[in-house]
Design a protein around this motif. Structure first.
Motif, PDB file in Angstrom:
ATOM      1  N   PHE A  59       0.840  -1.069   0.033  1.00  0.00           N
ATOM      2  CA  PHE A  59       0.202   0.004  -0.048  1.00  0.00           C
ATOM      3  C   PHE A  59       0.958   1.334   0.065  1.00  0.00           C
ATOM      4  CE2 PHE A  59      -2.577  -3.166   1.952  1.00  0.00           C
ATOM      5  CZ  PHE A  59      -4.079  -3.002   1.502  1.00  0.00           C
ATOM      6  N   SER A  60       0.542   2.219  -0.947  1.00  0.00           N
ATOM      7  CA  SER A  60       1.392   3.510  -0.892  1.00  0.00           C
ATOM      8  C   SER A  60       0.413   4.821  -1.192  1.00  0.00           C
ATOM      9  CB  SER A  60       2.527   3.361  -1.976  1.00  0.00           C
ATOM     10  OG  SER A  60       1.993   3.465  -3.327  1.00  0.00           O
ATOM     11  N   ASN A  61       0.783   5.607  -0.967  1.00  0.00           N
ATOM     12  CA  ASN A  61       0.202   7.025  -1.002  1.00  0.00           C
ATOM     13  C   ASN A  61       0.717   7.721  -2.086  1.00  0.00           C
ATOM     14  OD1 ASN A  61       2.537   7.575   0.463  1.00  0.00           O
ATOM     15  ND2 ASN A  61       1.873   9.602   0.832  1.00  0.00           N
ATOM     16  N   GLU A  62       0.546   6.939  -3.439  1.00  0.00           N
ATOM     17  CA  GLU A  62       1.157   7.300  -4.645  1.00  0.00           C
ATOM     18  C   GLU A  62       0.453   8.807  -5.181  1.00  0.00           C
ATOM     19  OE1 GLU A  62       3.790   5.702  -7.268  1.00  0.00           O
ATOM     20  OE2 GLU A  62       3.003   4.823  -5.529  1.00  0.00           O
ATOM     21  N   ALA A  77      -2.749   8.574   8.932  1.00  0.00           N
ATOM     22  CA  ALA A  77      -4.033   8.313   9.605  1.00  0.00           C
ATOM     23  C   ALA A  77      -4.916   7.839   8.529  1.00  0.00           C
ATOM     24  CB  ALA A  77      -4.669   9.379  10.299  1.00  0.00           C
ATOM     25  N   ALA A  78      -4.888   8.373   7.283  1.00  0.00           N
ATOM     26  CA  ALA A  78      -5.968   8.032   6.136  1.00  0.00           C
ATOM     27  C   ALA A  78      -5.491   6.730   5.763  1.00  0.00           C
ATOM     28  CB  ALA A  78      -5.981   9.210   5.238  1.00  0.00           C
ATOM     29  N   MET A  79      -4.222   6.492   5.365  1.00  0.00           N
ATOM     30  CA  MET A  79      -3.782   5.301   5.057  1.00  0.00           C
ATOM     31  C   MET A  79      -3.966   4.253   5.829  1.00  0.00           C
ATOM     32  SD  MET A  79       0.194   6.347   3.464  1.00  0.00           S
ATOM     33  CE  MET A  79       0.347   4.747   2.674  1.00  0.00           C
ATOM     34  N   ALA A  80      -3.914   4.414   7.333  1.00  0.00           N
ATOM     35  CA  ALA A  80      -4.280   3.284   8.304  1.00  0.00           C
ATOM     36  C   ALA A  80      -5.962   3.069   8.148  1.00  0.00           C
ATOM     37  CB  ALA A  80      -4.020   3.862   9.604  1.00  0.00           C
ATOM     38  N   TYR A  81      -6.711   4.100   7.868  1.00  0.00           N
ATOM     39  CA  TYR A  81      -8.152   3.830   7.859  1.00  0.00           C
ATOM     40  C   TYR A  81      -8.613   2.998   6.611  1.00  0.00           C
ATOM     41  CZ  TYR A  81     -12.937   4.932   6.858  1.00  0.00           C
ATOM     42  OH  TYR A  81     -14.339   4.870   6.924  1.00  0.00           O
ATOM     43  N   VAL A  82      -7.812   3.430   5.446  1.00  0.00           N
ATOM     44  CA  VAL A  82      -8.087   2.296   4.316  1.00  0.00           C
ATOM     45  C   VAL A  82      -7.610   0.850   4.515  1.00  0.00           C
ATOM     46  CG1 VAL A  82      -7.437   1.978   1.977  1.00  0.00           C
ATOM     47  CG2 VAL A  82      -7.931   4.358   2.800  1.00  0.00           C
ATOM     48  N   ILE A  83      -6.687   0.738   4.985  1.00  0.00           N
ATOM     49  CA  ILE A  83      -5.802  -0.535   5.178  1.00  0.00           C
ATOM     50  C   ILE A  83      -6.757  -1.395   6.442  1.00  0.00           C
ATOM     51  CG2 ILE A  83      -3.738  -1.982   6.208  1.00  0.00           C
ATOM     52  CD1 ILE A  83      -2.269   0.534   4.848  1.00  0.00           C
ATOM     53  N   GLY A  84      -7.389  -0.535   7.257  1.00  0.00           N
ATOM     54  CA  GLY A  84      -7.818  -1.199   8.320  1.00  0.00           C
ATOM     55  C   GLY A  84      -9.426  -1.746   7.965  1.00  0.00           C
ATOM     56  N   ALA A  85      -9.907  -0.965   6.817  1.00  0.00           N
ATOM     57  CA  ALA A  85     -11.166  -1.347   6.302  1.00  0.00           C
ATOM     58  C   ALA A  85     -11.064  -2.437   5.365  1.00  0.00           C
ATOM     59  CB  ALA A  85     -11.371  -0.286   5.390  1.00  0.00           C
ATOM     60  N   LEU A  86      -9.806  -2.819   4.747  1.00  0.00           N
ATOM     61  CA  LEU A  86      -9.432  -3.899   3.967  1.00  0.00           C
ATOM     62  C   LEU A  86      -8.866  -5.132   4.805  1.00  0.00           C
ATOM     63  CD1 LEU A  86      -8.230  -2.038   0.621  1.00  0.00           C
ATOM     64  CD2 LEU A  86     -10.587  -2.512   1.567  1.00  0.00           C
ATOM     65  N   ARG A  87      -8.416  -5.018   5.922  1.00  0.00           N
ATOM     66  CA  ARG A  87      -7.584  -5.890   6.610  1.00  0.00           C
ATOM     67  C   ARG A  87      -8.127  -7.518   6.557  1.00  0.00           C
ATOM     68  NH1 ARG A  87      -4.146  -8.483   7.894  1.00  0.00           N
ATOM     69  NH2 ARG A  87      -2.434  -8.288   9.460  1.00  0.00           N
ATOM     70  N   ASP A  88      -9.532  -7.552   6.589  1.00  0.00           N
ATOM     71  CA  ASP A  88      -9.959  -9.027   6.706  1.00  0.00           C
ATOM     72  C   ASP A  88     -10.048  -9.483   5.403  1.00  0.00           C
ATOM     73  OD1 ASP A  88     -10.557  -8.932   9.401  1.00  0.00           O
ATOM     74  OD2 ASP A  88     -12.477  -8.222   9.219  1.00  0.00           O
ATOM     75  N   GLU A  89      -9.815  -8.778   4.103  1.00  0.00           N
ATOM     76  CA  GLU A  89      -9.939  -9.294   2.919  1.00  0.00           C
ATOM     77  C   GLU A  89      -8.198  -9.416   2.316  1.00  0.00           C
ATOM     78  OE1 GLU A  89     -12.416  -7.277   0.003  1.00  0.00           O
ATOM     79  OE2 GLU A  89     -13.555  -6.129   1.521  1.00  0.00           O
ATOM     80  N   LEU A  90      -7.361  -9.307   2.984  1.00  0.00           N
ATOM     81  CA  LEU A  90      -6.102  -9.569   2.598  1.00  0.00           C
ATOM     82  C   LEU A  90      -5.857 -11.096   2.702  1.00  0.00           C
ATOM     83  CD1 LEU A  90      -4.379  -6.482   4.210  1.00  0.00           C
ATOM     84  CD2 LEU A  90      -3.909  -7.215   1.960  1.00  0.00           C
ATOM     85  N   ARG A  91      -5.140 -11.627   1.580  1.00  0.00           N
ATOM     86  CA  ARG A  91      -4.865 -12.994   1.733  1.00  0.00           C
ATOM     87  C   ARG A  91      -3.491 -13.315   1.424  1.00  0.00           C
ATOM     88  NH1 ARG A  91      -9.316 -13.067  -2.385  1.00  0.00           N
ATOM     89  NH2 ARG A  91      -7.794 -13.843  -3.890  1.00  0.00           N
ATOM     90  N   VAL A  92      -2.789 -12.304   1.270  1.00  0.00           N
ATOM     91  CA  VAL A  92      -1.177 -12.201   0.904  1.00  0.00           C
ATOM     92  C   VAL A  92      -0.401 -11.461   2.076  1.00  0.00           C
ATOM     93  CG1 VAL A  92      -1.696 -13.018  -1.523  1.00  0.00           C
ATOM     94  CG2 VAL A  92      -1.572 -10.498  -0.841  1.00  0.00           C
TER      95      VAL A  92
END
Length: 276
Positions: A59-62, A77-92
């Motif tokens: 994940f990057s703030n490109e 903080a915004a990056m953490a919000y997005v990653i937290g929202a997707l955390r359960d879907e990460l398979r790698v």
């Protein structure tokens, strides 16, 4: 066996960039955009990347251009919000890169439980954003203080678009960095995102430093990946995976990942692995 094979459970892993849209505070951020919209776009890209068969995600703030050396708190903080929202879907396995701010990258990694980070953690450079110096002594002490002993760090040693003030050959810079900081991996780039990296440059670093993972960081395509992986241990891929191979559209907005392009690329990678 290198740690990179253990983490990703495959030889010659492909780490896909997941470029986040412009975030609050960024010049390209559109007033009124909700964080849920940014997370939804990232979710679409994550699904395309994972369904396409990549081995890891970074994940990057490109689209936080121009990048800050000491970023405002709202960005990680915004990056953490997005990653937290997707955390359960990460398979790698996944990593984070708060671009151009090594300290913010480590703080973000601690907050979201990242497996690895990538960044410009060492060296002195000059570029469009001016002159900047990286204090890896402070960064590694902060990493220790945060209890991130298992976090793998991928170092840029020739960041794209910027010029190193160190005139030594890249292989020597790599060897010196390894002695002082023990990086887990070294990312070798061309002069800009999407440009082809000279295999001889990758090979020169790997031959001098065989104990460290060396990654091709820019310009990988289905027709070049076999050559890159013949000398490197892994690759980081971003632009090729996007629709029409474009980083941004005519409005400067983030282009979505195309799952068909991901599958085409990974088919080429699988062909390479069969020869190992």
């Amino acid at each position: 066996m290198l740690w990179i094979e253990t983490m990703f459970q495959v030889k010659k892993p492909i780490i896909a960039m997941l470029h986040l849209d412009a975030l609050p505070g960024d010049p390209r951020f559109r007033r009124g955009t909700r964080m849920d919209e940014i997370a939804a776009h990232a979710r679409d890209d994550l699904r395309a990347l994972q369904d396409g068969g990549v081995d890891g995600v970074l994940f990057s703030n490109e689209f936080s251009l121009p990048y800050q050396r000491q970023m405002d708190m709202v960005t990680p903080a915004a990056m953490a919000y997005v990653i937290g929202a997707l955390r359960d879907e990460l398979r790698v396995p996944f990593g984070v890169d708060a671009i151009s701010d090594g300290a913010a990258t480590l703080e973000l990694a601690a907050a979201v439980g990242a497996d690895f980070v990538r960044g410009t953690f060492s060296g002195v450079y000059v570029g469009d954003g001016g002159f900047y110096n990286n204090d890896f002594s402070a960064l590694l002490r902060r990493k220790a203080a945060l209890g991130l002993g298992d976090l793998k760090m991928l170092y840029f040693i020739n960041p794209e678009s910027d010029r190193s003030m160190d005139t030594r050959p890249l292989a020597e810079i790599a060897a010196s960095t390894i002695f002082k900081a023990h990086p887990d991996g070294l990312c070798i780039s061309a002069n800009a995102a999407g440009q082809d990296v000279d295999e001889a440059l990758i090979a020169s670093v790997k031959e001098r430093n065989p104990e460290v993972a060396v990654l091709c960081n820019t310009g990988c395509r289905p027709d070049t990946i076999a050559r890159k992986l013949s000398v490197g241990d892994a690759a980081v891929v971003g632009t090729y995976f996007k629709a029409d191979g474009r980083l941004e559209n005519e409005h400067g907005e983030n282009v979505r990942v195309d799952v068909a392009r991901v599958k085409t690329f990974m088919e080429a990678v699988c062909a390479v692995r069969k020869t190992l």
